[in-house]
Enzyme design. Structure first.
Site, PDB file in Angstrom:
ATOM      1  N   LYS A  53      21.710  31.877   8.828  1.00  0.00           N
ATOM      2  CA  LYS A  53      22.640  30.123   8.704  1.00  0.00           C
ATOM      3  C   LYS A  53      21.546  29.585   9.503  1.00  0.00           C
ATOM      4  O   LYS A  53      21.304  28.171   8.917  1.00  0.00           O
ATOM      5  CB  LYS A  53      23.863  30.630   8.183  1.00  0.00           C
ATOM      6  N   GLN A  97      33.387  32.820   9.884  1.00  0.00           N
ATOM      7  CA  GLN A  97      32.357  33.183   9.916  1.00  0.00           C
ATOM      8  C   GLN A  97      33.232  34.539   8.861  1.00  0.00           C
ATOM      9  O   GLN A  97      33.899  34.803  10.109  1.00  0.00           O
ATOM     10  CB  GLN A  97      31.562  34.020  10.587  1.00  0.00           C
ATOM     11  N   ASP A 120      32.049  26.090   3.378  1.00  0.00           N
ATOM     12  CA  ASP A 120      32.056  27.032   1.894  1.00  0.00           C
ATOM     13  C   ASP A 120      33.459  26.855   0.682  1.00  0.00           C
ATOM     14  O   ASP A 120      32.843  27.700   0.351  1.00  0.00           O
ATOM     15  CB  ASP A 120      32.981  28.004   2.946  1.00  0.00           C
TER      16      ASP A 120
END
Ligand code: NAP
Length: 287
Positions: A53, A97, A120
């Site tokens: 990422k 995460q 997200d």
């Protein structure tokens, strides 16, 4: 027939090129899109995803900051760090995460992220907005799947889409997005009876189970579009999808590979949401 392989790498590269232009535009107006990633613990797969990422952000011109915390970090400290990022004007997207250690509630973490920075797309506010057809940050993997299908000029309207898997991050939301595109949607899961009867009716078959080679040709309708979300690492160290690629490709009209399929699209849609969030900040500033 032999299916056309939809390369997630290629589709993702094209979207990233477009994003670079958008980032340049936003920067010219005084804002650098910024993504903050919080990573807890030392799970090698999570570390590898986060490095991917970071690299993708750098290549696109997005500022990224990664905070690596030990697995002993308290829930309270993590939530406080999220609050700080919610209030940080240089940050437009926040990502924690997953998975998290057992002593930290994923639900609390997700709900602490401001919906306006939830790139997200996991916050219940964004999920609700998606379901009611409002402007929302769409969850990255499902959004990437739709983009991949559309990249081939395949119309979803009126098609029967069958989804195997009903997780909150893939199966359920991809069904909603397909419904938004006027597909007729059926879900299969571990309690589904006569699954083969259902999957063989799917003009579009999305498989997100997490079992290598779970779907073979007998589960696929002739000429179906097959999207393999699964990522399974076997003892040989290689990655395998949920679909038996070789035999499925003989029956499908389109198929996605693993690796190089859905995976690259997921990161790309994260970049897309971060840029989108920065653009919204600009819109907010001018209205
Ligand atoms: P998950 O949360 O474990 O969900 C798996 C789903 O599969 C569940 O809904 C489960 O049904 C269903 N299932 C399990 N066994 C089944 C069976 N025998 N028959 C029918 N359905 C069955 O997994 P996930 O997070 O959605 O991920 C799925 C796969 O996609 C994993 O391999 C993951 O690594 C991969 N993934 C890839 C990306 C990417 O970017 N490429 C992103 C996310 C996930 P129940 O609900 O009834 O238990």
């Amino acid at each position: 027939m032999t299916a056309k392989v939809i390369s997630g790498k290629e589709v993702a590269a094209q979207i990233r090129e477009e994003l670079k232009g958008e980032v340049k535009n936003v920067k010219e107006q005084g804002i650098t899109p910024g993504l903050a990633v919080l990573l807890v613990g030392d799970d090698p797969a999570s570390h590898s995803y986060v490095r991917g990422k970071e690299k993708a952000c750098n290549e696109t011109g997005i500022f990224s900051s990664v905070t690596r915390l030990t697995s002993e970090v308290s829930e309270r400290e993590l939530l406080q760090r999220i609050e700080n990022l919610n209030n940080d004007p240089t940050i437009h997207g926040i990502l924690v995460q997953l998975p998290l250690p057992d002593h930290i509630s994923e639900t609390k973490v997700i709900e602490t992220i401001s919906p306006e920075k939830d790139v997200d797309g996991f916050h219940p506010v964004n999920i609700g907005r998606m379901m009611t057809g409002q402007k929302a940050f769409l969850p990255c993997t499902p959004h990437g799947i739709i983009k991949m299908i559309q990249s081939q000029g395949i119309s979803l309207s009126g098609k029967h889409a069958v989804i195997v898997g009903r997780s909150n991050i893939v199966g359920k939301p991809v069904g909603q997005l397909l419904l938004n595109e006027n597909a007729t949607v059926t879900y299969c899961h571990s309690k589904t009876a006569n699954m083969q009867e259902i999957t063989t009716q799917g003009d579009i078959l999305i498989v997100a189970v997490g079992r290598a080679g779970f779907i073979g040709k007998d589960y696929i309708k002739e000429d179906a579009v097959v999207i393999d979300v699964g990522v399974n690492r076997k003892e040989d160290g290689k990655l395998y999808g949920d679909v038996l690629f070789e035999e499925a490709a003989e029956k499908a009209s389109y198929i996605t590979p693993v690796p190089g399929g859905v995976g690259p699209m997921t990161i790309t849609m994260l970049l897309y949401n971060t840029v989108e969030s920065a653009k919204r900040t600009l819109e907010g500033a001018s209205s």
